[in-house]
Scaffold this active site. Structure first.
Site, PDB file in Angstrom:
ATOM      1  N   ASP A   1     -41.312  21.104  -6.130  1.00  0.00           N
ATOM      2  CA  ASP A   1     -42.051  20.598  -4.964  1.00  0.00           C
ATOM      3  C   ASP A   1     -41.450  19.315  -4.406  1.00  0.00           C
ATOM      4  OD1 ASP A   1     -45.371  21.596  -6.134  1.00  0.00           O
ATOM      5  OD2 ASP A   1     -43.683  22.722  -5.333  1.00  0.00           O
TER       6      ASP A   1
ATOM      7  N   ARG B   1     -43.696  35.058  -4.872  1.00  0.00           N
ATOM      8  CA  ARG B   1     -45.048  34.635  -5.288  1.00  0.00           C
ATOM      9  C   ARG B   1     -45.797  35.785  -5.985  1.00  0.00           C
ATOM     10  NH1 ARG B   1     -46.332  29.694  -2.639  1.00  0.00           N
ATOM     11  NH2 ARG B   1     -47.050  29.137  -4.707  1.00  0.00           N
TER      12      ARG B   1
ATOM     13  N   ARG C   1     -52.383  20.808   4.431  1.00  0.00           N
ATOM     14  CA  ARG C   1     -52.852  21.541   3.246  1.00  0.00           C
ATOM     15  C   ARG C   1     -52.800  20.657   2.001  1.00  0.00           C
ATOM     16  NH1 ARG C   1     -50.343  27.313   2.309  1.00  0.00           N
ATOM     17  NH2 ARG C   1     -51.591  26.911   0.456  1.00  0.00           N
TER      18      ARG C   1
ATOM     19  N   LYS D   1     -53.627  17.806  -6.030  1.00  0.00           N
ATOM     20  CA  LYS D   1     -54.053  19.079  -5.392  1.00  0.00           C
ATOM     21  C   LYS D   1     -54.014  20.220  -6.404  1.00  0.00           C
ATOM     22  CE  LYS D   1     -50.981  21.556  -2.819  1.00  0.00           C
ATOM     23  NZ  LYS D   1     -50.843  22.970  -3.219  1.00  0.00           N
ATOM     24  N   ASN D   2     -52.916  20.325  -7.160  1.00  0.00           N
ATOM     25  CA  ASN D   2     -52.718  21.503  -8.010  1.00  0.00           C
ATOM     26  C   ASN D   2     -53.500  21.438  -9.307  1.00  0.00           C
ATOM     27  OD1 ASN D   2     -51.211  22.480  -5.947  1.00  0.00           O
ATOM     28  ND2 ASN D   2     -49.243  21.929  -6.865  1.00  0.00           N
TER      29      ASN D   2
ATOM     30  N   CYS E   1     -47.579  29.259   0.431  1.00  0.00           N
ATOM     31  CA  CYS E   1     -46.359  28.928   1.175  1.00  0.00           C
ATOM     32  C   CYS E   1     -45.302  30.021   1.008  1.00  0.00           C
ATOM     33  CB  CYS E   1     -45.784  27.598   0.673  1.00  0.00           C
ATOM     34  SG  CYS E   1     -46.745  26.183   1.205  1.00  0.00           S
TER      35      CYS E   1
HETATM   36  C1  EPZ Z   1     -47.784  26.266  -8.460  1.00  0.00           C
HETATM   37  O1  EPZ Z   1     -47.517  27.497  -7.810  1.00  0.00           O
HETATM   38  C2  EPZ Z   1     -48.009  25.257  -7.350  1.00  0.00           C
HETATM   39  N1  EPZ Z   1     -49.146  25.674  -6.540  1.00  0.00           N
HETATM   40  C3  EPZ Z   1     -46.762  25.163  -6.478  1.00  0.00           C
HETATM   41  O2  EPZ Z   1     -46.979  24.089  -5.574  1.00  0.00           O
HETATM   42  C4  EPZ Z   1     -45.559  24.789  -7.348  1.00  0.00           C
HETATM   43  O3  EPZ Z   1     -44.401  24.830  -6.553  1.00  0.00           O
HETATM   44  C5  EPZ Z   1     -45.431  25.789  -8.506  1.00  0.00           C
HETATM   45  O4  EPZ Z   1     -46.655  25.837  -9.250  1.00  0.00           O
HETATM   46  C6  EPZ Z   1     -44.323  25.402  -9.472  1.00  0.00           C
HETATM   47  O5  EPZ Z   1     -44.570  24.135  -9.992  1.00  0.00           O
HETATM   48  C7  EPZ Z   1     -50.393  25.477  -7.037  1.00  0.00           C
HETATM   49  O6  EPZ Z   1     -50.570  24.976  -8.140  1.00  0.00           O
HETATM   50  C8  EPZ Z   1     -51.525  25.900  -6.166  1.00  0.00           C
HETATM   51  P1  EPZ Z   1     -45.649  29.529 -10.696  1.00  0.00           P
HETATM   52  P2  EPZ Z   1     -47.538  28.871  -8.669  1.00  0.00           P
HETATM   53  O7  EPZ Z   1     -46.641  30.557 -11.068  1.00  0.00           O
HETATM   54  O8  EPZ Z   1     -48.620  28.797  -9.673  1.00  0.00           O
HETATM   55  C9  EPZ Z   1     -42.893  33.381 -10.460  1.00  0.00           C
HETATM   56  C10 EPZ Z   1     -47.197  23.012  -3.546  1.00  0.00           C
HETATM   57  O9  EPZ Z   1     -46.377  22.688  -2.693  1.00  0.00           O
HETATM   58  N2  EPZ Z   1     -44.093  34.088 -10.911  1.00  0.00           N
HETATM   59  O10 EPZ Z   1     -45.244  28.490 -11.688  1.00  0.00           O
HETATM   60  O11 EPZ Z   1     -47.510  29.978  -7.722  1.00  0.00           O
HETATM   61  C11 EPZ Z   1     -43.072  32.920  -9.013  1.00  0.00           C
HETATM   62  O12 EPZ Z   1     -42.711  33.947  -8.146  1.00  0.00           O
HETATM   63  C12 EPZ Z   1     -47.095  24.382  -4.175  1.00  0.00           C
HETATM   64  O13 EPZ Z   1     -48.134  22.288  -3.971  1.00  0.00           O
HETATM   65  C13 EPZ Z   1     -43.972  35.435 -11.240  1.00  0.00           C
HETATM   66  O14 EPZ Z   1     -42.896  36.015 -11.182  1.00  0.00           O
HETATM   67  O15 EPZ Z   1     -46.132  28.744  -9.402  1.00  0.00           O
HETATM   68  C14 EPZ Z   1     -42.156  31.736  -8.913  1.00  0.00           C
HETATM   69  O16 EPZ Z   1     -40.851  32.175  -8.630  1.00  0.00           O
HETATM   70  C15 EPZ Z   1     -45.938  25.193  -3.623  1.00  0.00           C
HETATM   71  N3  EPZ Z   1     -45.089  36.104 -11.639  1.00  0.00           N
HETATM   72  C16 EPZ Z   1     -42.201  31.137 -10.325  1.00  0.00           C
HETATM   73  O17 EPZ Z   1     -42.731  32.160 -11.180  1.00  0.00           O
HETATM   74  C17 EPZ Z   1     -46.319  35.483 -11.726  1.00  0.00           C
HETATM   75  O18 EPZ Z   1     -47.302  36.134 -12.109  1.00  0.00           O
HETATM   76  C18 EPZ Z   1     -43.097  29.905 -10.416  1.00  0.00           C
HETATM   77  O19 EPZ Z   1     -44.382  30.290 -10.087  1.00  0.00           O
HETATM   78  C19 EPZ Z   1     -46.402  34.114 -11.372  1.00  0.00           C
HETATM   79  C20 EPZ Z   1     -45.284  33.446 -10.972  1.00  0.00           C
END
Ligand code: EPZ
Length: 425
Positions: free
Chosen positions: A305, A123, A401, A22-23, A118
């Site tokens: 995840d 986020r 989803r 998915k991701n 989610c």
């Molecule tokens: C991706 O989310 C995945 N979603 C998530 O999977 C997964 O949990 C996550 O990566 C971590 O592996 C998709 O790919 C669509 P991050 P993402 O940016 O990109 C902070 C699932 O169940 N952050 O690595 O949102 C953020 O708040 C979903 O498939 C900032 O502070 O993850 C978080 O605490 C759930 N500023 C941490 O980094 C930013 O600009 C990780 O976020 C971006 C992120």
């Protein structure tokens, strides 16, 4: 709305095949729209997040066909970069923000509603937006997010956190920038590599994906391509955990075992043997399981995840296990749902640490659990599979989803999962 009715206590057996990640797919859809030529992508899962993203890009002019896991995108007709009228759709899909990278790369700008996703933490998207600024874009971050540029220029970007989304979004935008972009402290997840491989098949020049330093040399144009998405690491882990929790013999096919190393290491610590060959994983679990301590981390660490599904094995283990969630601010709330069927868990004040004391059995008979998010939903389902009685799980649209044919695949393995329309019963 729909619910699952799950009759627990059935051992599973047989084989299950994993579908595309998915991701990775969500980044690939946005990347495909950088070109005005057709791309055909195989092994795409039939899940709501993909359907939602298809709806979004069709609304701005793309032509899309999606049958039998093959997604054909013709982005030639994209003629709208203002998505203000699609707040409902963007709010449903965090990955919709990848269109910011697409709009900057192909159209020198665009406007999108704030993304949803989610409810597992803040986020934030500051790393995406700061990265765009370092490529020369003007960013207006309000109710709508507006990005504008007179042509992106390559730049050096240091991510303060190895954000998956920011890494993908910036690779998309930088692929058509003038000059060279370096992303340091980049995320290294398998899906990052898959999106980079897809972009390179389109003619991009990306090196180092999968390491913390990615170099993107901008090109003038990207062409359409054909591609097949890697198997989903998190779907693979979900079925591995379901097999272990139900002490079943299941062959999980169409996997990339090396992507599962951190989970296999945890299984070994719990006394759960795993066998692998080039694309299959075989779990042979017999309780008692040993208690374990797990801290989530960016890849190759233990994936956030899988923290939620893994908690079910901790509930069934002997002794006290511990979870430290280091990626998201509030991703442990689902433990309160599992307490309704007999789990013994304590969430600490930081909302990122929990201890789980093993119990002999769970009883979900006549109990109603509420799904809080996608991966917590998978955890509730696995817990219901090993509970006495019949458990009802509500709000399963979250599960839809990210898991293709979840109940069909589980029932083919011998589970008893019925999907109900809440309005009817
Ligand atoms: C991706 O989310 C995945 N979603 C998530 O999977 C997964 O949990 C996550 O990566 C971590 O592996 C998709 O790919 C669509 P991050 P993402 O940016 O990109 C902070 C699932 O169940 N952050 O690595 O949102 C953020 O708040 C979903 O498939 C900032 O502070 O993850 C978080 O605490 C759930 N500023 C941490 O980094 C930013 O600009 C990780 O976020 C971006 C992120």
């Amino acid at each position: 709305m729909e619910s699952y009715l799950i009759e627990g206590g059935h051992k599973l057996s047989g084989e299950v095949s994993i579908t595309g990640a998915k991701n990775a797919v969500l980044g690939i859809i946005a990347a495909a729209c950088l070109s005005d030529e057709v791309s055909t992508i195989e092994n795409v899962p039939h899940i709501q997040d993909v359907y939602k993203f298809i709806e979004i890009i069709k609304r701005i002019g793309a032509k899309v066909q999606f049958n039998n896991n093959v997604l054909r995108i013709d982005p030639k007709g994209i003629n709208q970069t203002d998505c203000s009228d699609q707040a409902y759709n963007f709010n449903k899909l965090r990955a919709s923000y990848y269109l910011l990278g697409t709009f900057l790369g192909r159209f020198n700008g665009g406007k999108v509603p704030r993304p949803g996703g989610c409810a597992i933490g803040d986020r934030k998207i500051n790393l995406h937006l700061d990265g765009f600024r370092q490529l020369g874009a003007k960013v207006d971050d309000n109710v709508m997010i507006t990005v504008k540029s007179s042509g992106l220029k390559g730049g050096d970007i240091l991510l303060e956190f190895p954000s998956v989304g920011a890494t993908i979004n910036l690779m998309i935008a930088a692929s058509l920038a003038k000059g060279v972009t370096h992303i340091s402290n980049a995320a290294k997840e398998p899906h990052i590599v898959d999106v980079a491989n897809f972009l390179n098949r389109m003619g991009a020049k990306i090196r180092g994906a999968g390491t913390e330093d990615i170099t993107i040399t901008g090109v003038d144009k990207l062409h359409g391509t054909e591609y097949s998405v890697i198997p989903d690491q998190i779907e693979t882990g979900t079925y591995m955990i379901a097999a272990a929790a139900t002490e079943s013999d299941i062959v999980i096919k169409n996997t990339i075992p090396i992507h599962m190393k951190s989970l296999i290491d945890v299984f070994k610590q719990m006394g759960i043997p795993v066998e692998t060959n080039e694309d299959e994983i075989y779990v042979m679990a017999k309780r008692p399981f040993k208690a374990v301590q797990v801290s989530t981390a960016p890849y190759p660490g233990f994936p956030t995840d899988l923290q939620q599904p893994l908690a079910v094995l901790m509930i069934l283990a002997d002794g006290q296990s511990r979870i430290k969630e280091n990626i998201f601010e509030s991703r442990l709330g689902y433990l309160n749902e599992l307490k309704k069927i007999g789990a013994k868990a304590k969430i600490y004040d930081d909302k990122k640490t929990a201890t789980i004391d093993g119990v002999n059995e769970l009883n979900g008979d006549e109990v109603e659990l509420i799904t809080p998010d996608l991966r917590a939903g998978a955890a509730l389902v696995i817990a219901a599979l090993v509970s006495d009685g019949t458990t009802r799980i509500k709000d399963i649209h979250y599960i839809d989803r990210g898991y293709e044919d979840f109940e069909e695949k589980l029932n083919k393995l011998g589970a008893k999962v019925a999907r109900l329309d809440d309005e009817v019963v």
